[in-house]
Design an enzyme around this catalytic site. Structure first.
Site, PDB file in Angstrom:
ATOM      1  N   CYS A  50     -11.192   6.939  -5.384  1.00 50.45           N
ATOM      2  CA  CYS A  50     -12.011   5.760  -5.148  1.00 50.45           C
ATOM      3  C   CYS A  50     -13.309   6.085  -4.427  1.00 50.45           C
ATOM      4  CB  CYS A  50     -11.226   4.713  -4.354  1.00 50.45           C
ATOM      5  SG  CYS A  50     -10.661   5.295  -2.742  1.00 50.45           S
ATOM      6  N   GLY A 115      -3.780  11.518   4.281  1.00 47.75           N
ATOM      7  CA  GLY A 115      -2.984  12.445   3.482  1.00 47.75           C
ATOM      8  C   GLY A 115      -2.848  12.083   2.020  1.00 47.75           C
ATOM      9  N   GLN A 116      -3.337  10.910   1.616  1.00 49.54           N
ATOM     10  CA  GLN A 116      -3.138  10.495   0.226  1.00 49.54           C
ATOM     11  C   GLN A 116      -3.922  11.362  -0.748  1.00 49.54           C
ATOM     12  OE1 GLN A 116      -3.828   6.370  -0.545  1.00 49.54           O
ATOM     13  NE2 GLN A 116      -2.892   6.445  -2.557  1.00 49.54           N
ATOM     14  N   ALA A 193       0.161  -1.338  -9.742  1.00 49.00           N
ATOM     15  CA  ALA A 193       1.418  -0.654  -9.394  1.00 49.00           C
ATOM     16  C   ALA A 193       1.237   0.855  -9.391  1.00 49.00           C
ATOM     17  CB  ALA A 193       2.523  -1.064 -10.369  1.00 49.00           C
ATOM     18  N   SER A 195      -0.454   4.489  -7.487  1.00 47.08           N
ATOM     19  CA  SER A 195      -0.127   5.136  -6.210  1.00 47.08           C
ATOM     20  C   SER A 195      -0.692   4.381  -5.017  1.00 47.08           C
ATOM     21  CB  SER A 195      -0.638   6.580  -6.214  1.00 47.08           C
ATOM     22  OG  SER A 195      -2.040   6.614  -6.415  1.00 47.08           O
TER      23      SER A 195
END
Length: 449
Positions: A50, A115-116, A193, A195
């Site tokens: 993003c 951490g994503q 829906a 991650s």
């Protein structure tokens, strides 16, 4: 190694440009295919989140590679090259490795330490593997980046500094209050829906929302997610009906158009007496920016988060925040890992030459032994075996020390030329070396050493 990365992120470009540069799943696939078809490129991977779009490639020419990758990013994002170029950054070889490792550790994230990004790097690698655009170099690079990121989170307190973008966004909605303080008792609607949406739904469920509704284009995925969290699933077309009842809405889909228009939100707000909180984590945006002007609505989107994060990043860069020591430790880890990765890659680069040299030596030994047997036809099998083993041992011992040493030297900075020197000294056939590289032959010297 000729690793090149060309990209743009929240650090180099305004959100308006990032939003227009966002790549759908289909666009990422086509970009990788076209990149691999380009003349200066041997491998390719794309990291699209993003707040960043980066194209990684193994190229044989730097300037041609930069021009080609920049053009491809422009073509597939739909942003003109002249407009896009001022916001692009370029990293090459060790600097490119350093950049990806820093990204994996969360040092380059909008929220430092989150951490994503590790999951997004894993997805980028999986796509490159699925499309066969990621070869040895990019497989090694991305797998090592994942290990470095995990090491940073396990060996330092960077997790204390970092939040997920979801948590950061939810806290921004509530004026920096922890989610667990203001979310309990609220009715939440999560659109998507994937991650990021799954993380948002999990965070809200754990925070104690009174109702959790998951809306998605594929109802089955929404049902699976809702089932694990005790929520309720609805098709995406039911969002309009759910909106007036939702205190909090989080949206993060891969849609190319708006999911919630200003008119939809305005109509829902008129049916409510309480304030509505909206968090848009999609790029391009899911929720009409015009919603900012509606009374009774608070909207936080990527642009809002970028502005909020810039102040925190400033504190970190001056080492004023409590996380400064952890950030410094992570930077030390990154630097050490970059050096180790470079040494390993340089050592691997010489392996095909060493294999080709040993293959040539084995061919020479076989030929000479065959001629010797022809001149001495009375030798029995035991004598023939002892002669063959003795000659091979002599050759192995002669080659062992120089091949081990040349691989050690090749792993040092500036050691790339040792492979060329070895090929020249022993007059090795370049095609034979290339054949070893294509076959991805294992390293026999490793077994002998």
């Amino acid at each position: 190694m000729s690793l090149l990365v060309v990209g743009l992120s929240h650090r180099s470009a305004p959100v308006s440009v990032l939003e227009r540069s966002a790549l759908s799943s289909d666009a990422q696939t086509k970009l990788l295919q076209d990149t691999l078809a380009a003349e200066p490129t041997a491998e390719a991977a794309v990291l699209a989140t993003c707040n960043r779009v980066e194209l990684y490639a193994d190229v044989d020419k730097f300037h041609a590679g930069v021009a080609e990758l920049s053009t491809l990013l422009s073509q597939h994002s739909g942003v003109g090259l002249e407009e896009l170029t001022p916001y692009l950054y370029v990293h090459y070889e060790d600097r490119a490795v350093h950049h990806l490792f820093s990204v994996a550790c969360g040092l380059d994230s909008m929220v430092v330490g989150e951490g994503q990004i590790l999951g997004q790097i894993k997805d980028a690698l999986a796509l490159g593997q699925e499309l066969h655009t990621a070869g040895r170099l990019l497989n090694d690079l991305f797998q090592q980046a994942l290990r470095v990121g995990k090491r940073a989170h396990s060996e330092t307190g960077i997790d204390r500094a970092g939040q997920s973008l979801v948590t950061f966004g939810l806290e921004q909605l509530a004026g920096d209050r922890p989610v667990a303080e203001w979310a309990p008792g609220r009715r939440a609607l999560v659109i998507g829906a994937g991650s990021m949406s799954s993380l948002a739904a999990t965070t809200l469920a754990r925070a104690g929302v009174s109702e959790l509704v998951i809306a998605n284009r594929t109802l089955e995925r929404a049902e699976r997610l809702a089932g694990t969290l005790g929520g309720r699933a609805v098709p995406i077309g039911a969002v309009g009906n759910e909106l007036p009842h939702a205190d909090l809405v989080v949206s993060c889909t891969g849609a190319t158009g708006l999911v919630l228009t200003g008119e939809q939100v305005g109509a829902a707000v008129r049916e409510r007496a309480a304030e509505t909180f909206l968090l848009d984590l999609a790029m391009p945006r899911d929720i009409d920016a015009a919603v900012h002007r509606l009374e009774g609505v608070r909207l936080v989107d990527i642009e809002t988060l970028a502005e909020a994060a810039s102040g925190r990043t400033g504190e970190e860069s001056t080492a004023a925040g409590p996380m400064a020591a952890d950030v410094d430790r992570v930077r030390t880890i990154v630097s050490a890992e970059v050096s180790a990765f470079g040494a390993a890659q340089r050592a691997v680069h010489i392996t095909p030459t060493v294999v080709a040299l040993r293959t040539m030596a084995a061919d020479v030994v076989s030929g000479e032994i065959a001629r010797l047997y022809g001149r001495l036809p009375d030798l029995d099998d035991r004598q023939r075996s002892e002669i063959a083993q003795t000659v091979r041992r002599v050759v192995d011992k002669l080659l062992h020390a120089p091949t081990v040493r040349v691989k050690q030297l090749a792993g040092e900075p500036g050691g790339a030329g040792y492979a060329d020197a070895l090929r020249e000294l022993f007059d090795l056939d370049p095609q034979a070396v290339a054949a070893v590289s294509r076959a991805d032959t294992g390293d026999p010297e490793r077994e002998r050493a």
